[in-house]
Motif scaffolding. Structure first.
Motif, PDB file in Angstrom:
ATOM      1  N   THR A   1       0.801  -1.256  -0.052  1.00 43.79           N
ATOM      2  CA  THR A   1       0.007  -0.063  -0.046  1.00 43.79           C
ATOM      3  C   THR A   1       0.927   1.446  -0.024  1.00 43.79           C
ATOM      4  N   LYS A   2       2.028   1.297   0.855  1.00 44.20           N
ATOM      5  CA  LYS A   2       2.878   2.568   0.831  1.00 44.20           C
ATOM      6  C   LYS A   2       3.499   2.664  -0.539  1.00 44.20           C
ATOM      7  N   TYR A   3       3.441   1.636  -1.494  1.00 46.12           N
ATOM      8  CA  TYR A   3       4.288   1.762  -2.810  1.00 46.12           C
ATOM      9  C   TYR A   3       3.104   2.457  -3.729  1.00 46.12           C
ATOM     10  N   ILE A   4       1.975   1.721  -3.697  1.00 40.82           N
ATOM     11  CA  ILE A   4       0.866   2.517  -4.400  1.00 40.82           C
ATOM     12  C   ILE A   4       0.524   3.780  -3.658  1.00 40.82           C
ATOM     13  N   LYS A   5       0.851   4.161  -2.567  1.00 41.22           N
ATOM     14  CA  LYS A   5       0.611   5.709  -2.377  1.00 41.22           C
ATOM     15  C   LYS A   5       1.648   6.394  -2.813  1.00 41.22           C
ATOM     16  N   ASN A   6       2.977   5.885  -2.762  1.00 38.13           N
ATOM     17  CA  ASN A   6       4.212   6.904  -3.273  1.00 38.13           C
ATOM     18  C   ASN A   6       3.809   7.085  -4.715  1.00 38.13           C
ATOM     19  N   GLU A   7       3.569   5.760  -5.373  1.00 42.96           N
ATOM     20  CA  GLU A   7       3.384   5.936  -6.842  1.00 42.96           C
ATOM     21  C   GLU A   7       2.269   7.119  -7.305  1.00 42.96           C
ATOM     22  N   HIS A   8       1.173   7.242  -6.557  1.00 40.57           N
ATOM     23  CA  HIS A   8       0.218   8.129  -6.883  1.00 40.57           C
ATOM     24  C   HIS A   8       0.757   9.477  -6.439  1.00 40.57           C
ATOM     25  N   GLU A   9       1.640   9.672  -5.493  1.00 38.16           N
ATOM     26  CA  GLU A   9       1.855  10.978  -4.923  1.00 38.16           C
ATOM     27  C   GLU A   9       2.945  11.567  -6.178  1.00 38.16           C
ATOM     28  N   LYS A  10       3.683  10.782  -6.712  1.00 38.64           N
ATOM     29  CA  LYS A  10       4.510  11.134  -7.766  1.00 38.64           C
ATOM     30  C   LYS A  10       3.944  11.603  -8.894  1.00 38.64           C
ATOM     31  N   ASP A  11       2.900  10.893  -9.391  1.00 43.18           N
ATOM     32  CA  ASP A  11       1.986  11.517 -10.207  1.00 43.18           C
ATOM     33  C   ASP A  11       0.578  11.260 -10.066  1.00 43.18           C
ATOM     34  N   LYS A  12      -0.386  12.134  -9.910  1.00 38.52           N
ATOM     35  CA  LYS A  12      -1.676  11.500  -9.766  1.00 38.52           C
ATOM     36  C   LYS A  12      -2.475  11.025 -10.752  1.00 38.52           C
ATOM     37  N   LYS A  13      -1.918  11.403 -11.955  1.00 41.72           N
ATOM     38  CA  LYS A  13      -2.686  11.055 -12.996  1.00 41.72           C
ATOM     39  C   LYS A  13      -2.426   9.644 -13.675  1.00 41.72           C
ATOM     40  N   ALA A  14      -1.200   9.421 -13.359  1.00 47.78           N
ATOM     41  CA  ALA A  14      -0.663   8.173 -13.978  1.00 47.78           C
ATOM     42  C   ALA A  14      -1.409   6.733 -13.438  1.00 47.78           C
ATOM     43  N   PRO A  15      -1.883   5.998 -14.290  1.00 48.00           N
ATOM     44  CA  PRO A  15      -2.490   4.662 -14.083  1.00 48.00           C
ATOM     45  C   PRO A  15      -1.329   3.698 -13.565  1.00 48.00           C
ATOM     46  N   LEU A  16      -1.917   2.675 -12.846  1.00 48.77           N
ATOM     47  CA  LEU A  16      -1.323   1.604 -12.476  1.00 48.77           C
ATOM     48  C   LEU A  16      -1.443   0.230 -13.074  1.00 48.77           C
ATOM     49  N   GLU A  17      -0.424  -0.353 -13.522  1.00 46.60           N
ATOM     50  CA  GLU A  17      -0.444  -1.650 -14.203  1.00 46.60           C
ATOM     51  C   GLU A  17      -0.858  -2.884 -13.111  1.00 46.60           C
ATOM     52  N   LEU A  18      -1.975  -3.565 -13.093  1.00 48.49           N
ATOM     53  CA  LEU A  18      -2.101  -4.447 -11.913  1.00 48.49           C
ATOM     54  C   LEU A  18      -1.335  -5.628 -11.885  1.00 48.49           C
ATOM     55  N   ARG A  19      -1.053  -6.269 -13.040  1.00 53.86           N
ATOM     56  CA  ARG A  19      -0.440  -7.556 -13.062  1.00 53.86           C
ATOM     57  C   ARG A  19       1.026  -7.251 -12.448  1.00 53.86           C
ATOM     58  N   GLU A  20       1.775  -6.274 -12.764  1.00 53.99           N
ATOM     59  CA  GLU A  20       2.940  -6.004 -12.260  1.00 53.99           C
ATOM     60  C   GLU A  20       3.116  -5.921 -10.865  1.00 53.99           C
ATOM     61  N   ILE A  21       2.303  -4.989 -10.329  1.00 57.06           N
ATOM     62  CA  ILE A  21       2.360  -4.599  -8.898  1.00 57.06           C
ATOM     63  C   ILE A  21       1.859  -5.800  -8.139  1.00 57.06           C
ATOM     64  N   CYS A  22       0.754  -6.602  -8.567  1.00 55.85           N
ATOM     65  CA  CYS A  22       0.471  -7.761  -7.783  1.00 55.85           C
ATOM     66  C   CYS A  22       1.502  -8.895  -7.635  1.00 55.85           C
ATOM     67  N   ALA A  23       2.188  -8.798  -9.105  1.00 53.60           N
ATOM     68  CA  ALA A  23       3.384  -9.878  -8.907  1.00 53.60           C
ATOM     69  C   ALA A  23       4.521  -9.451  -7.967  1.00 53.60           C
ATOM     70  N   ARG A  24       4.660  -8.196  -7.942  1.00 55.90           N
ATOM     71  CA  ARG A  24       5.747  -7.550  -6.899  1.00 55.90           C
ATOM     72  C   ARG A  24       5.252  -8.150  -5.487  1.00 55.90           C
ATOM     73  N   TYR A  25       4.055  -8.097  -5.119  1.00 60.66           N
ATOM     74  CA  TYR A  25       3.404  -8.316  -3.854  1.00 60.66           C
ATOM     75  C   TYR A  25       3.457  -9.889  -3.536  1.00 60.66           C
ATOM     76  N   THR A  26       3.043 -10.611  -4.396  1.00 62.95           N
ATOM     77  CA  THR A  26       3.101 -12.073  -4.187  1.00 62.95           C
ATOM     78  C   THR A  26       4.602 -12.746  -4.296  1.00 62.95           C
ATOM     79  N   THR A  27       5.276 -12.056  -4.945  1.00 62.97           N
ATOM     80  CA  THR A  27       6.942 -12.498  -5.085  1.00 62.97           C
ATOM     81  C   THR A  27       7.359 -12.374  -3.416  1.00 62.97           C
TER      82      THR A  27
END
Ligand code: HEM
Length: 389
Positions: free
Chosen positions: A45-71
């Motif tokens: 969740t910290k990572y998502i918050k930081n990414e959002h802070e960096k650029d509020k309009k930038a979308p996130l790609e789910l597969r990549e962030i979820c793979a980081r979490y499960t890894t």
């Protein structure tokens, strides 16, 4: 899935190995993993918050962030190692995991087709999906983890301690022990990350379900200190309905296979009979059962309420054999309960912290990558996130 993987064994040999490893997934051991899952959730969740802070309009790609979490979760639970997928740009474990998944999109698919047509071929040709270098990397990681655990005073009733005990009883060799760990990693991280990304995607596309689930989470799953109540998370009816409905639409593994052990005449209806010979390889296309209008009204729509208890609940569909994202029978997914923990925990934490919507970068209607063994969508799943207070 790898060359020395104990699970590629067939028949009696496999039955013994599977029964040997099944207690590793006991309720107590899984419960002992939960603090590790929670630690990774904080980073997620910290990572998502930081990414959002960096650029509020930038979308996130789910597969990549979820793979980081499960890894990170699986590495922590199996290898006792922090994979640092969120903090390190070139995390070694994440890179190895990525390499393994890439192999599933080429040779893995050919291998799957070959082994489903000729079940004995995998053992005969000693086929492997994971290349030797990655396999050695994970085996060393596992052996290091064991060494560290044995030399430390940490007493934890987890997967690693289970494997160490098994080796002490001399039921398995060093290599077999390491192979079990590698299997856990390879089978556990990508299937679950595909599962999480599709569940979040469907919630992002359904405002009502998202709000309803958030209410359930805040009222029934989170305690007064803001912590997830493990038992409530696993038992929550609506979360389970969301989980199964998204996996019905997007089961990570759409086909599983069996070898026929006894010839039978299969009644196909309308007087047609198909004879299945002993030794024949069978592919079970579960994704077809999941989208069949005879089994589900509006089968292509995400409707968690179809599994409401007054309609018989999830079990009614499972009993009819038309809902089986984890497979079925004697070879049902061994990591099913572990998967539920890591997937549901991620859903709970993301939905309570963020409002999600689908970003237009997602190519809709969704199409499955044709050359991938698992259910991966062309162009990825893109979402917008808005942190909630
Ligand atoms: C959402 C996540 C997951 C899904 C949808 C999933 C799905 C499946 C399916 C469909 C099968 C084949 C079952 C059959 O042939 O009847 C399978 C097998 C297996 N899965 Fe999973 N899986 C998931 C997560 C995991 C995790 C987290 C682990 C390990 C920790 C795991 C370990 C295994 C193993 C070891 C097998 C082989 C079992 C055997 O052949 O005896 N899976 N899984």
């Amino acid at each position: 899935m790898i060359g020395r993987n104990p699970f590629v064994l067939a028949g009696q040999e496999w039955k013994e190995k599977r029964s040997q490893i099944t207690p590793a997934f006991s309720n107590n051991r899984l419960r002992a993993c939960f603090p590790l899952v929670e630690e990774v959730l904080t980073r997620f969740t910290k990572y998502i918050k930081n990414e959002h802070e960096k650029d509020k309009k930038a979308p996130l790609e789910l597969r990549e962030i979820c793979a980081r979490y499960t890894t990170d979760v699986v590495s922590s639970c199996v290898f006792n190692a922090d994979a640092q997928s969120f903090t390190k740009e070139n995390s070694e474990i994440r890179a190895m995991g990525k390499k393994f998944v890439e192999a599933l999109s080429s040779f893995g698919l050919v291998q799957f087709l070959l082994t489903s047509l000729f079940p004995g071929i995998q053992k005969l040709l000693k086929m492997r999906i994971m290349d030797k270098k990655s396999e050695d990397f994970f085996i060393n990681l596992m052996l290091q983890a064991v060494k560290l655990r044995e030399s430390s005073k940490i007493q934890r009733d987890d997967y690693l301690s289970f494997l160490i005990e098994l080796r002490k009883k001399k039921s398995i060799s060093d290599i077999e022990m390491a192979a079990h760990g590698v299997t856990f990693f390879s089978d556990g991280f990508e299937t679950s990350s595909i599962g999480i990304s599709h569940i979040l995607y469907e919630l992002a596309g359904s405002k009502n379900s998202q709000q309803k689930l958030r209410k359930e989470i805040n009222e029934m799953i989170i305690d007064e200190n803001g912590k997830i109540v493990y038992e409530n998370m696993l038992e929550n009816e609506y979360l389970n309905q969301v989980f199964y409905e998204a996996l019905r639409l997007h089961q990570p593994l759409g086909i599983y296979n069996r070898e026929c052990t006894e010839a039978i005449n299969l009644d196909c209806g309308n007087g047609k009979v198909f004879k299945i010979e002993k030794g024949m390889g069978i592919n079970i296309p579960i994704h077809c059962f999941h989208r069949d209008p005879e089994n589900y009204t509006n089968p292509n729509e995400f409707i968690p309420e179809r599994f409401d208890p007054e309609n018989g609940g999830i079990k009614a569909f499972q009993d009819r054999g038309v809902l089986a994202p984890f497979g079925d029978g004697q070879r049902i997914c061994l990591g099913k309960r572990f998967a539920q923990i890591q997937v549901k925990a991620a859903i709970v934490d993301i939905i309570r912290n963020f409002e999600l919507s689908i970003n237009e970068k997602t190519q809709r209607p969704l199409t499955i990558e044709p050359n991938h063994l698992l259910n991966v969508k062309v162009g990825g799943l893109w979402i917008n996130v808005k942190p909630l207070k």
